[in-house]
Write a protein that holds these residues in place. Structure first.
Motif, mmCIF file in Angstrom:
data_model
loop_
_atom_site.group_PDB
_atom_site.id
_atom_site.type_symbol
_atom_site.label_atom_id
_atom_site.label_comp_id
_atom_site.label_asym_id
_atom_site.label_seq_id
_atom_site.Cartn_x
_atom_site.Cartn_y
_atom_site.Cartn_z
ATOM 1 N N ARG A 128 0.840 -1.203 0.000
ATOM 2 C CA ARG A 128 0.000 0.000 0.000
ATOM 3 C C ARG A 128 0.870 1.245 0.000
ATOM 4 N NH1 ARG A 128 -0.833 1.510 5.709
ATOM 5 N NH2 ARG A 128 0.000 -0.143 7.022
ATOM 6 N N GLU A 129 0.247 2.353 -0.350
ATOM 7 C CA GLU A 129 0.938 3.637 -0.306
ATOM 8 C C GLU A 129 0.694 4.204 1.088
ATOM 9 O OE1 GLU A 129 2.744 4.904 -2.664
ATOM 10 O OE2 GLU A 129 2.248 3.560 -4.314
ATOM 11 N N ASP A 130 1.699 4.907 1.607
ATOM 12 C CA ASP A 130 1.532 5.524 2.914
ATOM 13 C C ASP A 130 0.952 6.935 2.706
ATOM 14 O OD1 ASP A 130 1.637 6.198 5.544
ATOM 15 O OD2 ASP A 130 3.808 6.488 5.613
ATOM 16 N N VAL B 135 6.468 9.095 -11.162
ATOM 17 C CA VAL B 135 6.666 7.772 -11.769
ATOM 18 C C VAL B 135 5.652 6.725 -11.309
ATOM 19 C CG1 VAL B 135 9.129 8.029 -12.246
ATOM 20 C CG2 VAL B 135 8.386 7.299 -9.974
ATOM 21 N N ASP B 136 4.815 7.082 -10.371
ATOM 22 C CA ASP B 136 3.862 6.107 -9.814
ATOM 23 C C ASP B 136 2.436 6.537 -10.138
ATOM 24 O OD1 ASP B 136 2.336 4.404 -8.312
ATOM 25 O OD2 ASP B 136 3.535 4.621 -6.477
ATOM 26 N N ASN B 137 1.765 5.752 -10.960
ATOM 27 C CA ASN B 137 0.391 6.128 -11.293
ATOM 28 C C ASN B 137 -0.644 5.223 -10.624
ATOM 29 O OD1 ASN B 137 0.767 3.873 -12.811
ATOM 30 N ND2 ASN B 137 0.713 4.901 -14.799
ATOM 31 N N THR B 138 -0.204 4.442 -9.648
ATOM 32 C CA THR B 138 -1.171 3.642 -8.885
ATOM 33 C C THR B 138 -1.169 4.157 -7.450
ATOM 34 O OG1 THR B 138 0.529 1.997 -8.414
ATOM 35 C CG2 THR B 138 -0.901 1.554 -10.292
ATOM 36 N N THR B 139 -2.161 4.958 -7.117
ATOM 37 C CA THR B 139 -2.178 5.602 -5.799
ATOM 38 C C THR B 139 -2.689 4.678 -4.700
ATOM 39 O OG1 THR B 139 -4.341 6.505 -6.345
ATOM 40 C CG2 THR B 139 -2.453 7.940 -6.700
ATOM 41 N N GLU B 140 -3.309 3.584 -5.066
ATOM 42 C CA GLU B 140 -3.856 2.671 -4.060
ATOM 43 C C GLU B 140 -2.899 1.529 -3.711
ATOM 44 O OE1 GLU B 140 -6.874 3.143 -2.539
ATOM 45 O OE2 GLU B 140 -6.747 5.053 -3.600
ATOM 46 N N VAL B 141 -2.053 1.192 -4.675
ATOM 47 C CA VAL B 141 -1.174 0.028 -4.481
ATOM 48 C C VAL B 141 0.284 0.467 -4.392
ATOM 49 C CG1 VAL B 141 -0.517 -2.227 -5.392
ATOM 50 C CG2 VAL B 141 -2.789 -1.306 -5.882
ATOM 51 N N GLY B 142 0.991 -0.051 -3.409
ATOM 52 C CA GLY B 142 2.407 0.269 -3.245
ATOM 53 C C GLY B 142 3.282 -0.618 -4.114
ATOM 54 N N GLU B 143 4.552 -0.294 -4.169
ATOM 55 C CA GLU B 143 5.487 -1.013 -5.031
ATOM 56 C C GLU B 143 6.661 -1.600 -4.249
ATOM 57 O OE1 GLU B 143 4.224 2.115 -5.888
ATOM 58 O OE2 GLU B 143 2.839 1.154 -7.264
ATOM 59 N N LEU B 144 6.516 -1.708 -2.947
ATOM 60 C CA LEU B 144 7.662 -2.111 -2.127
ATOM 61 C C LEU B 144 8.001 -3.606 -2.191
ATOM 62 C CD1 LEU B 144 9.761 -0.862 -0.339
ATOM 63 C CD2 LEU B 144 8.205 -1.039 1.595
HETATM 64 CA CA CA Z 1 1.732 2.950 -6.405
#
Ligand code: CA
Ligand code: CA
Length: 196
Positions: free
Chosen positions: A95-97, A107-116
């Motif tokens: 998730r995004e914090d 560079v991140d166009n998914t505001t609901e899902v994190g990339e960690l």
């Molecule tokens: Ca994201």
């Protein structure tokens, strides 16, 4: 040579007949028998001393690319029935914090899902029982995302009451992780399954 063989066979056959025609007999009794069920219980610990059924083992905050952390925990047989197998399943959620950081938003166009979690990679994975350490090399190099939902066998054998296993996992934040990972959170739930 052939004759010797035949004679031997005949002797064996006679001995077998002899067993079937014995006339000895005996009676023994046994009363007051019962079955009771033992307790089957495993627990988890961070320090190897205090064990819990449900316990938060780690929280690594503010990591940056290249950082590495060691997750260490213990699983103990707290019941009085031996455990023959322990496996672990990770449930990883990205998730995004809150809102994206400035550099991240580019560079991140998914505001609901994190990339960690795809950027957190296993660098070492060992299970120690007594003084024997086994390396689970098949998982080294995989990301937490790769391991999401996978059943990982930690132990197979016989773990008696009060015996424990020690698990250590090195986890590294990929050096080449991009800005899309800034201020992201990977929630990791770990379930340990024990089999009698
Ligand atoms: Ca994201
Ligand atoms: Ca992100």
């Amino acid at each position: 040579m052939k004759r010797v063989y035949i004679v031997a066979m005949a002797v064996v056959a006679m001995l077998l007949l002899g067993v079937g025609s014995a006339y000895f007999s005996d009676v023994a009794k046994s009363n007051g028998n019962s079955f009771s069920s033992g307790e089957f219980d495993v627990a988890v610990s961070k320090d190897g001393h205090r064990f819990y059924d449900d316990y938060k083992l780690f929280s690594f905050d503010g990591m940056k690319p290249g950082d590495e952390r060691i997750v260490r925990f213990y699983v103990k047989n707290r019941g009085d029935v031996p455990v023959s197998k322990i496996s672990m399943r990770l449930n990883v959620a990205d998730r995004e914090d809150g809102k994206l950081s400035k550099a991240e938003a580019l560079v991140d166009n998914t505001t609901e899902v994190g990339e960690l979690s795809p950027n957190l990679v296993i660098t070492s994975f060992n299970v120690t029982v007594g003084n024997v350490t086994r390396t689970l090399s098949e998982y080294i190099g995989k990301s937490l995302k790769d391991l999401n939902g996978t059943d990982i066998e930690l132990f197979s054998g016989r773990l008696e009451q009060n015996e424990k296993i020690e698990v250590t996992m090195g986890i590294k934040f990929r050096e080449d992780a991009g800005n899309e990972c800034q201020t992201d959170i990977a929630d990791v739930n770990m379930t340990l399954y024990a089999t009698q």
